[in-house]
Every structure is written in C-alpha cells, then in structure tokens.
Scaffold this active site. Structure first.
Site, PDB file in Angstrom:
ATOM      1  NE  ARG A 104      -2.954   4.211  -2.552  1.00  0.00           N
ATOM      2  CZ  ARG A 104      -3.869   4.438  -1.605  1.00  0.00           C
ATOM      3  NH1 ARG A 104      -4.563   5.560  -1.597  1.00  0.00           N
ATOM      4  NH2 ARG A 104      -4.088   3.550  -0.665  1.00  0.00           N
ATOM      5  CG  HIS A 131      -5.883  -1.454  -0.685  1.00  0.00           C
ATOM      6  ND1 HIS A 131      -4.548  -1.188  -0.414  1.00  0.00           N
ATOM      7  CD2 HIS A 131      -6.583  -0.490  -0.037  1.00  0.00           C
ATOM      8  CE1 HIS A 131      -4.465  -0.104   0.349  1.00  0.00           C
ATOM      9  NE2 HIS A 131      -5.681   0.333   0.589  1.00  0.00           N
ATOM     10  CD  GLN A 134      -7.452  -0.918   4.649  1.00  0.00           C
ATOM     11  OE1 GLN A 134      -6.939   0.126   4.281  1.00  0.00           O
ATOM     12  NE2 GLN A 134      -7.852  -1.113   5.899  1.00  0.00           N
ATOM     13  CG  ASP A 220     -13.803   0.137  -0.720  1.00  0.00           C
ATOM     14  OD1 ASP A 220     -13.615   1.226  -0.120  1.00  0.00           O
ATOM     15  OD2 ASP A 220     -13.101  -0.229  -1.687  1.00  0.00           O
ATOM     16  CB  CYS A 260     -10.319   0.121   3.446  1.00  0.00           C
ATOM     17  SG  CYS A 260     -11.017   0.858   1.957  1.00  0.00           S
ATOM     18  NE  ARG A 288      -3.090   0.091   5.247  1.00  0.00           N
ATOM     19  CZ  ARG A 288      -3.295   0.887   4.191  1.00  0.00           C
ATOM     20  NH1 ARG A 288      -4.450   1.519   4.061  1.00  0.00           N
ATOM     21  NH2 ARG A 288      -2.380   1.019   3.254  1.00  0.00           N
TER      22      ARG A 288
HETATM   23  N1   CP Z   1      -7.488   2.824   3.168  1.00  0.00           N
HETATM   24  C1   CP Z   1      -6.564   3.506   2.473  1.00  0.00           C
HETATM   25  O1   CP Z   1      -5.757   2.945   1.744  1.00  0.00           O
HETATM   26  O2   CP Z   1      -6.575   4.854   2.690  1.00  0.00           O
HETATM   27  P1   CP Z   1      -5.761   5.973   1.882  1.00  0.00           P
HETATM   28  O3   CP Z   1      -6.351   6.052   0.513  1.00  0.00           O
HETATM   29  O4   CP Z   1      -5.984   7.220   2.680  1.00  0.00           O
HETATM   30  O5   CP Z   1      -4.309   5.589   1.836  1.00  0.00           O
HETATM   31  N1  NVA Z   2     -11.629   1.073  -3.453  1.00  0.00           N
HETATM   32  C1  NVA Z   2     -11.076   2.314  -2.977  1.00  0.00           C
HETATM   33  C2  NVA Z   2     -10.132   2.078  -1.832  1.00  0.00           C
HETATM   34  C3  NVA Z   2      -9.518   3.326  -1.242  1.00  0.00           C
HETATM   35  C4  NVA Z   2      -8.546   3.051  -0.150  1.00  0.00           C
HETATM   36  C5  NVA Z   2     -10.361   3.026  -4.117  1.00  0.00           C
HETATM   37  O1  NVA Z   2      -9.652   2.353  -4.875  1.00  0.00           O
HETATM   38  O2  NVA Z   2     -10.513   4.238  -4.266  1.00  0.00           O
END
Ligand code: CP
Ligand code: NVA
Length: 308
Positions: A104, A131, A134, A220, A260, A288
């Site tokens: 990540r 992502h 997700q 989102d 998400c 997930r």
């Molecule tokens: N939806 C998602 O990826 O959540 P986190 O940021 O908690 O991993």
């Molecule tokens: N778009 C959001 C998704 C979090 C899971 C971010 O990148 O922060």
C-alpha cells in the site's frame, strides 16, 4: 507464463476474475462451515504499508493465518525503506525470502517498480491510482446480494479521480456492467483509464440523472489519504454529490449502497443511507477477507504452475 502480479484489476482476464469471485464465495462458505483449509503452511506474505489501514491489514493478516501461513507487517518507520533504501533493492531482497508481497503506497509507479524487480507475485493493497482488492470484495458482495452484475447499472458519485473510481471503471469493462460516474470538472477520472474501457464507463454530470434506476450506488471519501490539505475545498466542490435519502429514492427498487470505508457520515454519505436497509457496507468489509484469500490462492497457484 510470466510472473503474475495483481497491480490493477485488468491484470486479470474476465474469466479469471469470475473464477476468483466464485472461489471467494466458496472459501467464505467453507470458513462458515468450520472447515479448515491450510494450503499456505510454511508460506509468508510481506505487507508494506506506506499509508494507514484497518481493513486491508487485518484481512490479509487473518487470511494468511487461516491458510496456515504467516504475514509480516512492514512500515517505513522501522524498515530501511524509510531511510532511503531503493525500492528495487527491497524488492530483490524481500522476494528471495517471502512467497507473496502486498504493498500500500502513494505513487502507482513505486508498486510497478517493485513488481518489476520481484521474483514473487505482488499485490496492490491501494495506490493513489487503483484499489483492486477492494473491487474483488465489492463484486463478490454484489453477487451475494443481487447476483451477477453483468448488464446492470452502477452509479459512482463523488471524487472521480481517485483509486476507487479507477478500479470501478476497470471492473465495469471486465464484468460487463455500465458505470455512470458523476463528478465535478477537475475531479474526472484519468483519461487513459477511462478511454481503455470504451463505453462501459460514462461521465454523467448530474448526480440525479446518474442514479436514476441504478442497481448499485457507490461512493468514497472526498479526501483520500495524501490529499488532506485539500479537504476544505473538496468538501465545498463535492457537496452536490453526497449520497442521501433523496438520491437513493431515485435509484432502482432493488438498489444497494456500497462504500469501501472508512466513511464520513454527513459528507459523502448521510447516516440514514450508510446505516440504512440498502447499505451492504459491513458485508463488503468482511468480504475483503474471503476475496483476498481467493486472490492469494490464485496467484500462488499460477506461480506453482509456472515452476512445473
Ligand atoms: N477499504 C480499505 O481499504 O480500508 P483500509 O484503509 O482500512 O484498509
Ligand atoms: N480513496 C480512499 C480509499 C481508502 C480505502 C483513499 O485512498 O484514502
């Protein structure tokens, strides 16, 4: 066969994506039935987190534990990554010791660089651009709730330029549904990602029009991780795209709502919607776990086939 990575959803063919989704549903049923399934004994997943996470970290860690494997949480604060060791060197070293890597991070290019120097499959656990993990959970959830999304209409409201919007665009073309994206000027998706899917994804400027008769409404956060300085401006510009009760009333009679998470009640979605009867966000979060277990099986299975 070359090394299989999962950097965007389009790393999978439509058939492979459907295979993983079917397996996700099967793995969930096996777990609920109390069946032990430990194909990863002796295997290790390294997880690099340059950004915060609750769901991604817990679902990968628990998934590996249920599979009989092990996972390592690596943050830049306490590895040499935070002191400037090149990502290429980190990829070379980690991939000689572990069987899978999840990352990540911010720039999608960093993930691509890592993958290019890795001997083992690399999974995108979220970048600024995509992502895809997700989306595995989201598609699985829709299938559980309403069946195959092919031919359906999905409306995505809010920030059209973020990782979730881009992964939904790719999902539309792979699964054969129509995605209507309602977003202001200046928040439109990456032109290349949009163009690559033809008419599977369309910009519909008016949010009222975008949700009309839709089968699934998605939003989102308005301010993604790394954009905190723009939060006030985003709250103003994106306000007309809030998913609220009046908007949900214009969707189809069987419409469900997805997010998400984490969510901001009163910003991109009202409490009445996210905590209401059409919301499937808790199943979505749980899935997930099941979807990523199916993904990891797929990637390691593909690698085993390559070595034979
Ligand atoms: N939806 C998602 O990826 O959540 P986190 O940021 O908690 O991993
Ligand atoms: N778009 C959001 C998704 C979090 C899971 C971010 O990148 O922060």
């Amino acid at each position: 066969m070359s090394m299989r990575h999962f950097l965007t959803l389009r790393d999978l063919s439509p058939a492979e994506l459907r295979q993983i989704l079917a397996r996700s549903i099967e793995l969930k049923a096996m777990l609920k039935a109390g069946e032990r399934h430990t194909p990863f004994v002796g295997k290790t997943l390294a997880m690099i987190f340059d950004k915060s996470s609750t769901r991604t970290r817990v679902s990968f860690e628990v998934g590996m534990a249920q599979f009989g494997g092990h996972s390592l949480f690596l943050s830049p604060r306490d590895t040499q990554l935070g002191r400037g060791e090149p990502i290429e060197d980190t990829a070379r070293v980690l991939s000689r010791m572990v069987d899978l890597v999840m990352i990540r991070t911010f720039a999608h290019e960093k993930l691509e660089t890592f993958a290019a120097h890795s001997r083992v499959p690399v999974i995108n656990g979220l970048t600024d651009l995509h992502h895809p993990c997700q989306l595995l959970a989201d598609l699985m959830t829709y299938m559980e709730q309403r069946g195959d999304p092919a031919g359906r209409v999905v409306a995505y409201l809010g920030d059209g330029a973020n990782n979730m919007a881009h992964s939904w665009i790719e999902a539309a073309s792979l699964m054969g549904f129509t995605l209507r994206i309602s977003t202001p000027e200046g928040y439109r998706p990456d032109a290349g990602i949009l163009a690559a899917v033809g008419d599977a994804a369309q910009i519909v400027a008016d949010p009222q029009e975008a949700v009309r008769g839709a089968d699934l409404i998605v939003t989102d956060v308005w301010t993604s991780m790394g954009q905190e300085e723009e939060a006030a401006e985003r709250r103003l510009i994106l306000a007309p795209y809030q998913v609220n009760g009046a908007l949900m009333a214009r969707a189809g009679p069987e419409a469900v709502f997805m997010h998400c998470l984490p969510a901001h009640r009163g910003e991109e979605v009202t409490a009445e919607v996210i905590d209401g009867p059409q919301s499937v966000v808790w199943d979505e979060a749980e899935n997930r776990l099941h979807a990523q277990k199916a993904l990891m099986e797929f990637l390691l299975g593909a690698q085993a086939a390559e070595r034979m």
